[in-house]
Scaffold this active site. Structure first.
Site, PDB file in Angstrom:
ATOM      1  N   GLU A  54       0.812  -1.215   0.000  1.00  0.00           N
ATOM      2  CA  GLU A  54       0.000   0.000   0.000  1.00  0.00           C
ATOM      3  C   GLU A  54       0.850   1.272   0.000  1.00  0.00           C
ATOM      4  O   GLU A  54       1.746   1.436   0.830  1.00  0.00           O
ATOM      5  CB  GLU A  54      -0.930   0.001   1.221  1.00  0.00           C
ATOM      6  CG  GLU A  54      -1.725   1.272   1.420  1.00  0.00           C
ATOM      7  CD  GLU A  54      -2.672   1.553   0.269  1.00  0.00           C
ATOM      8  OE1 GLU A  54      -2.783   2.737  -0.115  1.00  0.00           O
ATOM      9  OE2 GLU A  54      -3.288   0.601  -0.258  1.00  0.00           O
ATOM     10  N   THR A  82      -6.057   2.624  -5.443  1.00  0.00           N
ATOM     11  CA  THR A  82      -5.817   1.199  -5.206  1.00  0.00           C
ATOM     12  C   THR A  82      -6.639   0.327  -6.144  1.00  0.00           C
ATOM     13  O   THR A  82      -6.140  -0.652  -6.711  1.00  0.00           O
ATOM     14  CB  THR A  82      -6.133   0.835  -3.748  1.00  0.00           C
ATOM     15  OG1 THR A  82      -5.200   1.485  -2.886  1.00  0.00           O
ATOM     16  CG2 THR A  82      -6.060  -0.663  -3.522  1.00  0.00           C
ATOM     17  N   HIS A 117      -0.869   3.302   4.790  1.00  0.00           N
ATOM     18  CA  HIS A 117      -1.891   4.106   4.120  1.00  0.00           C
ATOM     19  C   HIS A 117      -1.944   5.486   4.747  1.00  0.00           C
ATOM     20  O   HIS A 117      -1.769   5.641   5.954  1.00  0.00           O
ATOM     21  CB  HIS A 117      -3.259   3.413   4.251  1.00  0.00           C
ATOM     22  CG  HIS A 117      -4.301   3.920   3.292  1.00  0.00           C
ATOM     23  ND1 HIS A 117      -4.768   5.211   3.320  1.00  0.00           N
ATOM     24  CD2 HIS A 117      -4.965   3.295   2.279  1.00  0.00           C
ATOM     25  CE1 HIS A 117      -5.675   5.368   2.364  1.00  0.00           C
ATOM     26  NE2 HIS A 117      -5.805   4.222   1.714  1.00  0.00           N
ATOM     27  N   ASP A 138       1.030   0.169  -5.240  1.00  0.00           N
ATOM     28  CA  ASP A 138      -0.186   0.480  -6.002  1.00  0.00           C
ATOM     29  C   ASP A 138      -0.220   1.910  -6.525  1.00  0.00           C
ATOM     30  O   ASP A 138      -0.733   2.173  -7.602  1.00  0.00           O
ATOM     31  CB  ASP A 138      -1.435   0.182  -5.184  1.00  0.00           C
ATOM     32  CG  ASP A 138      -1.510   0.977  -3.885  1.00  0.00           C
ATOM     33  OD1 ASP A 138      -0.460   1.411  -3.379  1.00  0.00           O
ATOM     34  OD2 ASP A 138      -2.627   1.148  -3.355  1.00  0.00           O
ATOM     35  N   HIS A 139       0.330   2.858  -5.752  1.00  0.00           N
ATOM     36  CA  HIS A 139       0.318   4.260  -6.177  1.00  0.00           C
ATOM     37  C   HIS A 139       1.238   5.049  -5.261  1.00  0.00           C
ATOM     38  O   HIS A 139       1.842   4.497  -4.338  1.00  0.00           O
ATOM     39  CB  HIS A 139      -1.102   4.843  -6.153  1.00  0.00           C
ATOM     40  CG  HIS A 139      -1.821   4.667  -4.837  1.00  0.00           C
ATOM     41  ND1 HIS A 139      -1.494   5.400  -3.707  1.00  0.00           N
ATOM     42  CD2 HIS A 139      -2.833   3.840  -4.458  1.00  0.00           C
ATOM     43  CE1 HIS A 139      -2.276   5.041  -2.706  1.00  0.00           C
ATOM     44  NE2 HIS A 139      -3.089   4.090  -3.126  1.00  0.00           N
TER      45      HIS A 139
END
Length: 700
Positions: A261, A310, A427, A487-488
């Site tokens: 994440e 995500t 996150h 994911d990013h």
């Protein structure tokens, strides 16, 4: 008569009150452009356009109140429209701080499916200066109530109200003319919402977005099998043949996808220096995995997500298709569209079972419905975990207990399996732990989000080590291939200048070229037993993951409509498209409307003829890839496609309730033919083999 008195008299007319509201809204827009949206201006013309773009739509909408005869209704309409426009501007400002994007109609339609657990992170998006956006929404009604601003019972002449409305249209037309003059094809090539807002304003963008959303819905309704012709032609032309040396080297192995994440590439090998000058390695385990000779690591791998973040990453990796330009595919089309995704392909071609593990609400990002359309056999959401306040936060269960508790289900999956583990602890807002997991030093910047990012990444790293240790002692490790991906971004572009000194860069000199390079995320394929791994410098993105994986498993991809290319293929083009139309190649970066030379990091302000031709070709190639993806998704074209030989997915056959009981029943039914780890271990659980400890315990 003094100027102040004349001004007060004017404000006490309906036209004056209208003018006051229009002026206040213009000031708020300018404030938002400067404080929150950080729209890059490259010429005096763009600056002038920015000054006028809030006027036309605001003026047209608020002027509706001037056509109403009844006094109170007229003032209520004037203020009501102003109130809504102010709240809309404020909402976009808050949204932009997290997503570096603007709210779309699709975002609103999917809001209910991504709102679960947004408490703390939403609060931390607010700023002290936000009062500027909303304070007048309280003051103006008070002034009207106290009669400091008087209600004017005189109705403006219809010609006056009409003239103001017509003037608004003329200003808007002039705005659009200037915008098209400076940015040709602004409306026809609407890949960048930042350009739309910079040239036309928030409100005009919203109306245009609504029109585009309607058009896209019509596309699906009007789509036909013949629309596949152009898609198939594109895919045929862009097929990349597999690398013979890599094809099939992981054939028949379990696939374990590990979702890291918000994990950016710069964390790999990064050392954080604390206030005492001591260096702390942030991700020691992932570093060792990254450099392992059994790992194929990519250091020029970029995320390609947009507002779906995500879920967009999942769309890209599972389908080799992009997410939507507006909103998230999972929330808008996930429970409607037909897909030929990884779990379905592996099930029908190689007999894989499949499962997703995620310690959060099943409805978050509309996953419970979307996963059925992707063909996942099992989805273990938060209802399958023992979650409490100590081991969770607003985005779900923390990674250590999540992975620990996941193995009670993983050990019952029939092999080979395709499993995805979605971690969440790293996150936003990267809050500090308040228990024995606290201890890794925080960074020392003026941004608490950046400060906590390294500690949560370190926690994720330790969770990964514990998980891999279990996989080894349980016996699953040698028969599995592990794919780890970021994911990013974790730190948004609006925060990067604050991060810059930690990366050895100057905050003052940080620019869009640096922002583009920060979109790198890790992509590691770990195959136990292989010895020819290493760091691969190929440029690629998440859209390339699926064809790469399938070729490693010895599964041909010629008949599937995938837009990515095998990263190991000699035919790989090394052109990485971002969802907004920007792109990166080994030599050039196109970002924020400018082309940069990767060697110098400087803009190519005066390209020669050869460069101009190359840039045009690259832009066209990126547009073609994104347009093809949009055709497939918006038209739901895979419902017409029969070339793959796959049977269509029936989402009704999947039920994510009582899944452990079903897994046990399958083991019992198969008897000695069961291939689950539990069965292979003589019907004894491996859960006790999982070892975990807190940060404090590891330091002792």
């Amino acid at each position: 008569m003094s100027q102040l008195k004349k001004y007060k008299q004017f404000i006490n007319t309906r036209t004056g009150f209208f003018s006051l509201l229009l002026l206040l809204l213009w000031v708020k827009n300018m404030f938002g452009y400067i404080m929150d949206f950080h729209l890059s201006l490259q010429s005096p013309l763009q600056f002038f356009i920015l000054l006028i773009n809030p006027i036309s739509v605001s003026m047209l909408l608020i002027s509706v109140g001037l056509f109403i005869k009844r006094t109170r209704v007229a003032y209520a309409t004037l203020f009501g429209i102003y109130f809504l426009l102010s709240i809309w501007l404020f909402s976009n400002a808050v949204y932009y701080r997290e997503f570096t994007d603007f709210i779309t109609i699709n975002t609103l339609l999917g809001a209910g499916q991504v709102s679960t657990g947004l408490g703390e992170s939403a609060v931390r998006l607010f700023r002290f200066y936000d009062v500027f956006y909303i304070v007048d929404l309280i003051i103006l009604p008070l002034l009207l109530w106290r009669k400091k601003i008087k209600l004017d019972s005189r109705v403006p002449r219809i010609r006056q109200a009409t003239a103001l409305a017509v003037l608004a249209v003329l200003i808007g037309s002039g705005n659009l003319f200037l915008a098209e003059m400076d940015r040709s094809g602004l409306l026809s090539r609407q890949f960048s919402r930042e350009y739309m807002v910079k040239y036309l304003g928030i409100n005009a963008f919203t109306f245009y977005d609504g029109y585009q959303t309607y058009q896209n819905n019509q596309v699906r309704a009007e789509a036909s099998p013949t629309d596949l012709n152009e898609v198939e032609d594109y895919v045929d032309k862009h097929q990349a043949a597999p690398n013979d040396e890599m094809y099939g080297i992981a054939k028949g192995k379990n696939v374990v996808y590990v979702h890291l994440e918000s994990f950016q590439q710069f964390l790999i090998d990064y050392q954080l220096t604390d206030e005492n000058g001591e260096a702390h390695t942030v991700t020691p385990f992932l570093n060792s995995l990254y450099h392992d000779q059994s790992t194929y690591s990519f250091d020029n791998f970029f995320h390609q997500v947009k507002a779906g973040k995500t879920s967009d990453a999942e769309t890209l990796l599972e389908n080799s298709l992009f997410g939507l330009n507006q909103g998230a595919l999972f929330t808008q089309m996930g429970d409607k569209n037909t897909f030929e995704s990884a779990p379905n392909i592996l099930q029908q071609t190689a007999g894989y079972s499949s499962a997703v593990f995620h310690g959060h609400s099943a409805s978050f990002w509309n996953r419970d419905a979307t996963y059925k359309h992707l063909g996942y056999d099992y989805f273990f959401d938060s209802s399958y975990y023992d979650i409490n306040e100590e081991n969770s936060f607003q985005y779900g269960m923390h990674d250590k207990p999540f992975l620990n508790q996941s193995v009670q289900y993983l050990e019952h999956l029939q092999q080979p399996f395709y499993a995805k583990m979605i971690t969440v602890s790293n996150h936003y807002p990267y809050s500090s732990f308040n228990n024995e997991e606290d201890g890794f030093p925080l960074a020392n910047t003026n941004d608490s989000t950046i400060n906590g990012y390294f500690a949560t990444a370190n926690y994720l790293d330790t969770a990964m080590q514990e998980f891999f240790d279990y996989m080894k002692v349980s016996g699953l490790y040698e028969n599995s291939i592990f794919v780890l991906y970021g994911d990013h971004y974790g730190i948004s572009n609006t925060r990067n200048s604050e991060l810059a000194p930690l990366l050895g860069k100057s905050s003052d000199e940080w620019g869009d070229f640096d922002n583009a390079q920060m979109q790198r995320v890790p992509f590691m394929i770990h195959i136990p037993g292989q010895t020819n791994g290493g760091i691969n410098h190929t440029y690629g993105g998440q859209v390339d993951a699926l064809p790469t994986l399938l070729h490693l498993l010895g599964i041909p991809t010629d008949d599937y409509l995938m837009l990515g290319q095998d990263l190991f293929s000699e035919d790989h083009q090394q052109l990485v498209a971002f969802r907004d139309g920007d792109f990166v190649t080994p030599d050039y970066t196109f970002y924020g409307g400018k082309v940069y030379d990767n060697q110098t990091g400087l803009p190519v302000d005066e390209p020669n003829l050869e460069q101009q031709k190359l840039f045009t070709q690259l832009n066209q190639a990126v547009d073609e890839q994104l347009i093809t993806s949009d055709k497939i998704n918006n038209g739901d074209l895979l419902r017409f496609y029969q070339g793959s030989g796959l049977e269509p997915i029936d989402p009704q056959q999947f039920d994510y309730h009582n899944q452990l009981e079903r897994l046990l029943a399958i083991e019992a039914d198969k008897g000695k033919g069961s291939t689950s780890l539990y069965s292979q271990n003589n019907d004894e659980s491996t859960v006790s083999l999982y070892q975990t400890a807190t940060y404090t315990e590891y330091q002792e």
